[in-house]
Design a protein around this motif. Structure first.
Motif, PDB file in Angstrom:
ATOM      1  N   PRO A 141      26.740 -18.801  10.883  1.00 30.46           N
ATOM      2  CA  PRO A 141      25.403 -19.551  11.106  1.00 30.46           C
ATOM      3  C   PRO A 141      24.911 -19.656  12.781  1.00 30.46           C
ATOM      4  O   PRO A 141      24.460 -20.934  13.017  1.00 30.46           O
ATOM      5  CB  PRO A 141      25.279 -20.539  10.242  1.00 30.46           C
ATOM      6  N   PHE A 142      25.495 -18.890  13.590  1.00 30.87           N
ATOM      7  CA  PHE A 142      25.135 -18.667  14.959  1.00 30.87           C
ATOM      8  C   PHE A 142      24.720 -17.900  15.796  1.00 30.87           C
ATOM      9  O   PHE A 142      24.782 -16.765  15.291  1.00 30.87           O
ATOM     10  CB  PHE A 142      26.660 -19.432  15.602  1.00 30.87           C
ATOM     11  N   SER A 143      23.905 -17.988  16.665  1.00 34.99           N
ATOM     12  CA  SER A 143      23.368 -16.889  17.333  1.00 34.99           C
ATOM     13  C   SER A 143      23.018 -17.259  18.775  1.00 34.99           C
ATOM     14  O   SER A 143      22.722 -18.475  19.240  1.00 34.99           O
ATOM     15  CB  SER A 143      21.975 -16.223  16.749  1.00 34.99           C
ATOM     16  N   ALA A 144      23.225 -16.260  19.699  1.00 32.99           N
ATOM     17  CA  ALA A 144      22.928 -16.580  21.074  1.00 32.99           C
ATOM     18  C   ALA A 144      21.702 -16.994  21.294  1.00 32.99           C
ATOM     19  O   ALA A 144      21.241 -17.693  22.186  1.00 32.99           O
ATOM     20  CB  ALA A 144      23.352 -15.480  21.987  1.00 32.99           C
ATOM     21  N   ASP A 145      20.646 -16.430  20.846  1.00 33.78           N
ATOM     22  CA  ASP A 145      19.318 -16.694  21.007  1.00 33.78           C
ATOM     23  C   ASP A 145      19.051 -18.278  20.611  1.00 33.78           C
ATOM     24  O   ASP A 145      18.425 -19.098  21.200  1.00 33.78           O
ATOM     25  CB  ASP A 145      18.489 -16.036  20.301  1.00 33.78           C
ATOM     26  N   THR A 146      19.444 -18.649  19.419  1.00 32.59           N
ATOM     27  CA  THR A 146      19.523 -20.071  19.205  1.00 32.59           C
ATOM     28  C   THR A 146      20.132 -20.957  19.966  1.00 32.59           C
ATOM     29  O   THR A 146      19.767 -21.966  20.287  1.00 32.59           O
ATOM     30  CB  THR A 146      19.852 -20.223  17.506  1.00 32.59           C
ATOM     31  N   LEU A 147      21.175 -20.548  20.690  1.00 33.61           N
ATOM     32  CA  LEU A 147      21.980 -21.358  21.590  1.00 33.61           C
ATOM     33  C   LEU A 147      21.157 -21.430  22.904  1.00 33.61           C
ATOM     34  O   LEU A 147      20.957 -22.738  23.292  1.00 33.61           O
ATOM     35  CB  LEU A 147      23.298 -20.749  22.040  1.00 33.61           C
ATOM     36  N   ARG A 148      20.462 -20.431  23.341  1.00 35.24           N
ATOM     37  CA  ARG A 148      19.650 -20.541  24.321  1.00 35.24           C
ATOM     38  C   ARG A 148      18.384 -21.665  24.160  1.00 35.24           C
ATOM     39  O   ARG A 148      18.252 -22.627  25.079  1.00 35.24           O
ATOM     40  CB  ARG A 148      18.980 -19.576  24.797  1.00 35.24           C
ATOM     41  N   ARG A 149      17.713 -21.683  22.903  1.00 39.71           N
ATOM     42  CA  ARG A 149      16.732 -22.430  22.771  1.00 39.71           C
ATOM     43  C   ARG A 149      17.258 -24.037  22.288  1.00 39.71           C
ATOM     44  O   ARG A 149      16.426 -24.829  22.738  1.00 39.71           O
ATOM     45  CB  ARG A 149      15.828 -21.797  21.758  1.00 39.71           C
ATOM     46  N   GLY A 150      18.265 -23.938  21.762  1.00 36.50           N
ATOM     47  CA  GLY A 150      18.642 -25.124  21.205  1.00 36.50           C
ATOM     48  C   GLY A 150      19.183 -26.114  22.227  1.00 36.50           C
ATOM     49  O   GLY A 150      19.047 -27.008  22.327  1.00 36.50           O
ATOM     50  N   PRO A 165      28.236 -25.127  19.445  1.00 34.99           N
ATOM     51  CA  PRO A 165      27.907 -24.863  18.009  1.00 34.99           C
ATOM     52  C   PRO A 165      26.914 -25.527  17.527  1.00 34.99           C
ATOM     53  O   PRO A 165      25.888 -24.743  16.506  1.00 34.99           O
ATOM     54  CB  PRO A 165      29.328 -25.207  17.193  1.00 34.99           C
ATOM     55  N   ALA A 166      26.636 -26.698  17.778  1.00 42.82           N
ATOM     56  CA  ALA A 166      25.378 -27.324  17.266  1.00 42.82           C
ATOM     57  C   ALA A 166      24.102 -26.723  17.964  1.00 42.82           C
ATOM     58  O   ALA A 166      23.137 -26.664  17.120  1.00 42.82           O
ATOM     59  CB  ALA A 166      25.407 -28.894  17.665  1.00 42.82           C
ATOM     60  N   ALA A 167      24.111 -26.297  18.986  1.00 45.51           N
ATOM     61  CA  ALA A 167      22.907 -25.763  19.657  1.00 45.51           C
ATOM     62  C   ALA A 167      22.673 -24.374  19.084  1.00 45.51           C
ATOM     63  O   ALA A 167      21.462 -23.756  19.163  1.00 45.51           O
ATOM     64  CB  ALA A 167      23.117 -25.779  21.280  1.00 45.51           C
ATOM     65  N   SER A 168      23.472 -23.784  18.845  1.00 49.08           N
ATOM     66  CA  SER A 168      23.647 -22.358  18.197  1.00 49.08           C
ATOM     67  C   SER A 168      23.389 -22.122  16.906  1.00 49.08           C
ATOM     68  O   SER A 168      23.409 -21.017  16.311  1.00 49.08           O
ATOM     69  CB  SER A 168      24.582 -21.518  18.820  1.00 49.08           C
ATOM     70  N   PHE A 169      23.523 -23.177  16.023  1.00 47.33           N
ATOM     71  CA  PHE A 169      23.152 -23.097  14.614  1.00 47.33           C
ATOM     72  C   PHE A 169      21.840 -22.609  14.226  1.00 47.33           C
ATOM     73  O   PHE A 169      21.007 -22.789  14.724  1.00 47.33           O
ATOM     74  CB  PHE A 169      23.274 -24.594  14.259  1.00 47.33           C
ATOM     75  N   THR A 170      21.849 -21.604  13.492  1.00 47.84           N
ATOM     76  CA  THR A 170      20.675 -20.970  13.191  1.00 47.84           C
ATOM     77  C   THR A 170      19.836 -21.313  11.819  1.00 47.84           C
ATOM     78  O   THR A 170      18.833 -20.892  11.688  1.00 47.84           O
ATOM     79  CB  THR A 170      20.992 -19.274  12.552  1.00 47.84           C
ATOM     80  N   LEU A 171      20.313 -22.058  11.102  1.00 50.86           N
ATOM     81  CA  LEU A 171      19.586 -22.978   9.881  1.00 50.86           C
ATOM     82  C   LEU A 171      18.560 -23.890  10.547  1.00 50.86           C
ATOM     83  O   LEU A 171      18.852 -24.411  11.414  1.00 50.86           O
ATOM     84  CB  LEU A 171      20.676 -23.559   9.009  1.00 50.86           C
ATOM     85  N   GLY A 172      17.584 -23.753   9.703  1.00 52.33           N
ATOM     86  CA  GLY A 172      16.270 -24.406  10.191  1.00 52.33           C
ATOM     87  C   GLY A 172      16.649 -26.156  10.356  1.00 52.33           C
ATOM     88  O   GLY A 172      17.350 -26.686   9.559  1.00 52.33           O
ATOM     89  N   TRP A 173      15.752 -26.629  11.126  1.00 53.05           N
ATOM     90  CA  TRP A 173      15.964 -28.046  11.485  1.00 53.05           C
ATOM     91  C   TRP A 173      14.535 -28.605  11.250  1.00 53.05           C
ATOM     92  O   TRP A 173      13.585 -27.903  11.491  1.00 53.05           O
ATOM     93  CB  TRP A 173      16.535 -28.615  13.080  1.00 53.05           C
TER      94      TRP A 173
END
Length: 194
Positions: free
Chosen positions: A100-109, A155-163
Motif C-alpha cells: 500500500p505505498f506509492s511514490a506520489d503519496t510519498l511526495r504529498r505525504g 512508509p508512513a508518508a507513502s501509505f496510500t490508504l485514505g487518512w
C-alpha cells in the motif's frame, strides 16, 4: 522501548553491558508484533545500538552474537509465519491487496506531514520544527538517528490508504521517534552557536 534504546545508546559505553544490550535487542525483536510498520524501524534502531555500542559488541563471543541474533530473528520469523498463515501475506492485513505505498503519496505525504491543516506537525506539534535545526547542530553525534527516522517516516508518508486528515499521514505515526528527537534537542541545547 525506544526510550530504553536512547538510554542505552547515550550512557557511558561499558564492557559489562551484555545484559542491558541483550534485553534491548530481545525487546526490539518483539516490537513488530505491536505493529507491522515497526518491522522496518527495528533494523534502524539496531543499527544505532550497534554504532554507539560497538566497543562492547566487538568484544562479544560468537555465542553471544548468536544469542543476540536469535533474539531478533526468532520473534520476527514467528511474526512472518503467523502473518502468512493468518493473512496470506508477509506484511499482515495491510498488504492483503498488495503493497500500500506509492511514490506520489510519498511526495504529498512528506509535505502534508508538516503542513496539513488537520493533522500536520506545524499546526499541532510545532516543537517538531526544532528537530531539523537541532539535527544540523548535533550532526556529528546525532546522524545515526537518521536511519530509524527514515525507516519510520517514509512508509508512513507513502501509505496510500485514505487518512481522515486529508493528504497527510497522521502525525501520530512519528510518536515512536519522540525519544530520539528529545535526545537530539537536548544535545542541541548544549551547543554554543555564537
Amino acid at each position: 522501548l525506544v526510550c530504553a534504546v536512547v538510554w542505552l545508546t547515550r550512557r557511558e559505553d561499558r564492557r559489562d553491558d551484555h545484559v542491558a544490550l541483550l534485553a534491548v535487542v530481545a525487546a526490539l525483536g518483539w516490537l513488530p508484533w505491536l505493529h507491522h510498520k515497526f518491522a522496518l524501524y527495528v533494523p534502524g534502531l539496531l543499527a544505532v545500538v550497534a554504532w554507539t555500542r560497538w566497543t562492547t559488541l566487538r568484544a562479544w563471543s560468537r555465542s553471544l552474537w548468536a544469542v543476540a541474533a536469535l533474539l531478533v530473528v526468532l520473534p520476527q520469523g514467528l511474526l512472518v509465519a503467523w502473518s502468512w498463515q493468518t493473512w496470506g501475506t508477509l506484511g499482515g492485513a495491510l498488504t492483503t491487496g498488495g503493497l500500500p505505498f506509492s511514490a506520489d503519496t510519498l511526495r504529498r505525504g512528506l509535505v502534508g506531514l508538516w503542513l496539513d491543516r488537520r493533522s500536520g506537525l506545524l499546526a499541532f506539534a510545532p516543537i517538531y520544527g526544532l528537530v531539523p535545526l537541532c539535527w544540523v547542530l548535533t550532526r556529528r553525534t546525532s546522524w545515526p538517528w537518521l536511519l530509524p527516522a527514515v525507516l519510520l517516516v517514509l512508509p508512513a508518508a507513502s501509505f496510500t490508504l485514505g487518512w481522515w486528515g486529508g493528504f497527510s499521514p497522521a502525525a501520530r505515526y512519528l510518536l515512536p521517534l519522540t525519544p530520539c528527537f528529545i535526545a537530539i534537542i537536548a544535545d542541541a541545547l548544549q551547543v554554543r552557536v555564537v
